[in-house]
Enzyme design. Structure first.
Site, PDB file in Angstrom:
ATOM      1  CE  LYS A   1      39.003  -9.679  26.751  1.00  0.00           C
ATOM      2  NZ  LYS A   1      38.786  -8.988  25.466  1.00  0.00           N
TER       3      LYS A   1
ATOM      4  CB  ALA B   1      27.785 -17.250  28.003  1.00  0.00           C
TER       5      ALA B   1
ATOM      6  CG  HIS C   1      33.214 -15.606  21.472  1.00  0.00           C
ATOM      7  ND1 HIS C   1      33.482 -15.167  22.738  1.00  0.00           N
ATOM      8  CD2 HIS C   1      33.827 -14.727  20.648  1.00  0.00           C
ATOM      9  CE1 HIS C   1      34.213 -14.070  22.687  1.00  0.00           C
ATOM     10  NE2 HIS C   1      34.424 -13.768  21.433  1.00  0.00           N
TER      11      HIS C   1
END
EC number: 2.7.1.156
Lengths: 167, 167, 167
Positions: free
Chosen positions: C14, C33, C49
């Site tokens: 995703k 975030a 990430h």
């Protein structure tokens, strides 16, 4: 030659769909079971799958060494690998390097002569599991599925016995 | 006449979608609730569904004997059965033969005059549950969903309130 | 200007998909975030990430006050909010009124100048959780996903790294 990944939930009809896809290729199909009949629940499941499949399959039990098994059976009919999530679980229990094994699998796929149909499970669509081991496993399964899907020619997501084409 | 199966996760918008589909058929729609208001959590859920649906539905509470109820209400408006997973759970708790009940349901569907919209849940896309009862239930739910989907004219998978057509 | 919702399971790809979508808009992308680096598992995930995203993003840590943050950063490049389920969890832990916050978010979306790409999780496709808190959370997540999906211009469901268009 084609690499096909069939994913879905438990009892969604993934194996049946994968059998149909594997049978459509010429030659005698090879059933590569990653399950070992270690308990009664598993034995029942294996027997039920075998009864549905019929007796015209070559059968292999490959709990861990999937890449060598795919190379060894290459050149004949399509191979149905059922299933990748159990293979991953076996690798983790045996303390093998699963990330390396998954990369190796993805790397060998374009070099195979015979088709391969993989069955895998989606395990990441429920609530976050309480225990860290279950969280690691669902993370690993997600990474494995993405990796194999990227290397596959076709990917299907099966819900209630009905396939949706993802790729 | 049509048999429609609406599947999806918890709070995915399945019931709302099923209500829209059921209302589109002529006649007064019949709401077949498999839930019984046994605790406060369930009562709240039932009240919320009823408030959204409005008061123009005939309401039936059918925790177990779904096939006779579908036959008894046949010939009028569409029936909305909400939901099959709870029906399955009720059958298992009552120690009924759920496999027989599911086969019987699938067999009666082509003979009905009025349309039926079923709501069901996908419960097999998380990590394998620890306890054997939960594993049996998710296996049974998967088999039931495949069986009803095979007998249905249309199947939709709802995610975030949005339906995907499976059949 | 577009509002895009990317949903899917854990480790389904995703975030990567959302990054691709956010980068396709003009201007320097903003990474919002909702995670805070409170433990080692989360720190590792955040670092991974960040390594994939690269260093050309403006970064914001917004565990709770998402609507003001979207208004404050409006007018520049696209905002990637990763992820809504963690934001919901933060709201619930802080005992904020999450239903109000979700409505407020849906209401502000049509008034924004810059695009927003939201990442969220499907958590309702496993077996019903034993504990009431987990059941409340998955209900809340389902409602939030439906609400944001209804307000979005595009919705994608990602499985094994592959997006399915829902809207």
């Amino acid at each position: 030659m084609a690499v096909i990944l069939i994913t879905g939930g438990a009892r969604s009809g993934k194996s049946k769909r994968a059998e149909t896809r594997a049978r459509a290729f010429p030659g005698q199909p090879v059933y590569v079971a990653t399950a070992e009949a270690l308990d009664a629940e598993m034995e029942t499941r294996i027997a039920r799958h075998r009864a549905r499949r019929g007796t015209d399959w070559i059968e292999r039990e490959v709990p861990l060494d999937l890449v060598p098994a795919l190379i060894a059976s290459d050149g004949g009919g399509a191979r149905l690998v059922d299933c990748l999530t159990l293979w991953l679980s076996n690798l983790m229990h045996a303390e093998r390097d699963w990330e390396h094994a998954v990369s190796e699998l993805a790397a060998v796929l374009p070099r195979l002569k015979s088709s391969v149909v993989f069955v895998t499970n989606e395990v990441g669509l429920g609530i976050v599991p309480d225990n860290a081991l279950a969280r690691s496993f669902r993370d690993a399964a997600g990474i494995m599925n993405q990796t194999v899907a990227a290397a596959a020619d076709e990917v299907e997501f099966v819900v209630a016995g009905l396939p949706m084409k993802l790729k």
